[in-house]
Design a protein around this motif. Structure first.
Motif, mmCIF file in Angstrom:
data_model
loop_
_atom_site.group_PDB
_atom_site.id
_atom_site.type_symbol
_atom_site.label_atom_id
_atom_site.label_comp_id
_atom_site.label_asym_id
_atom_site.label_seq_id
_atom_site.Cartn_x
_atom_site.Cartn_y
_atom_site.Cartn_z
ATOM 1 N N ILE A 74 0.825 -1.211 0.000
ATOM 2 C CA ILE A 74 0.000 0.000 0.000
ATOM 3 C C ILE A 74 0.858 1.259 0.000
ATOM 4 C CG2 ILE A 74 -1.571 1.351 1.447
ATOM 5 C CD1 ILE A 74 -2.988 -1.218 2.151
ATOM 6 N N ASP A 75 1.966 1.248 0.755
ATOM 7 C CA ASP A 75 2.797 2.451 0.862
ATOM 8 C C ASP A 75 3.873 2.531 -0.232
ATOM 9 O OD1 ASP A 75 4.299 0.349 1.811
ATOM 10 O OD2 ASP A 75 5.108 1.421 3.523
ATOM 11 N N GLU A 76 3.858 1.595 -1.174
ATOM 12 C CA GLU A 76 4.839 1.596 -2.260
ATOM 13 C C GLU A 76 4.473 2.665 -3.292
ATOM 14 O OE1 GLU A 76 6.688 -1.546 -5.518
ATOM 15 O OE2 GLU A 76 5.248 -2.223 -4.049
ATOM 16 N N PRO A 77 5.462 3.444 -3.752
ATOM 17 C CA PRO A 77 5.156 4.470 -4.756
ATOM 18 C C PRO A 77 4.580 3.844 -6.021
ATOM 19 C CG PRO A 77 7.422 4.685 -3.974
ATOM 20 C CD PRO A 77 6.867 3.423 -3.385
ATOM 21 N N GLN A 78 3.630 4.544 -6.638
ATOM 22 C CA GLN A 78 3.004 4.062 -7.856
ATOM 23 C C GLN A 78 3.567 4.808 -9.046
ATOM 24 O OE1 GLN A 78 -1.218 4.281 -7.558
ATOM 25 N NE2 GLN A 78 -1.328 2.994 -5.755
ATOM 26 N N ASP A 79 3.385 4.214 -10.243
ATOM 27 C CA ASP A 79 3.867 4.836 -11.470
ATOM 28 C C ASP A 79 3.031 6.054 -11.844
ATOM 29 O OD1 ASP A 79 5.769 2.855 -11.636
ATOM 30 O OD2 ASP A 79 4.622 1.638 -13.035
ATOM 31 N N SER A 80 1.765 6.057 -11.474
ATOM 32 C CA SER A 80 0.894 7.166 -11.835
ATOM 33 C C SER A 80 0.565 7.986 -10.589
ATOM 34 C CB SER A 80 -0.391 6.657 -12.476
ATOM 35 O OG SER A 80 -1.065 5.814 -11.574
#
Length: 101
Positions: A74-80
């Motif tokens: 959940i806390d992982e950075p997303q590409d968008s």
């Protein structure tokens, strides 16, 4: 299969992965209760799923379509990035609209 051609081996692996995960879901047991599958069987299912995933990855790379699917935290950075818009500031004010009479 979303319009892509999959080899017979890939189809077999996908089906086996689905069957094994369905077995795991169907035999889910609440904590504290005895699981209907033996510990050795559970370990074997995990090992099989690991081998299936590794082979699926190899086949996808060989076919020129490396897999981008992987679990995310959940806390992982997303590409968008989602930018919320406040629409209240975008409403037309009737008194300042030259076309309103």
């Amino acid at each position: 299969m979303s319009g892509k051609e999959y080899s017979k081996e890939e189809q077999i692996l996908q089906t086996m992965r689905k069957v094994l995960t369905d077995v795991a879901k169907d035999t889910y047991t609440k904590p504290g209760l005895k699981h209907p599958l033996s510990e050795d069987t559970i370990i074997s299912i995990r090992d099989c799923l690991g081998l299936i995933s590794a082979r699926e990855k190899e086949l996808a790379e060989e076919a020129g379509r490396p897999s981008k699917m992987r679990p995310r935290y959940i806390d992982e950075p997303q590409d968008s990035v989602v930018i919320p818009l406040d629409m209240t500031g975008l409403k037309k004010n009737k008194s300042s609209d030259p076309d309103s009479k």
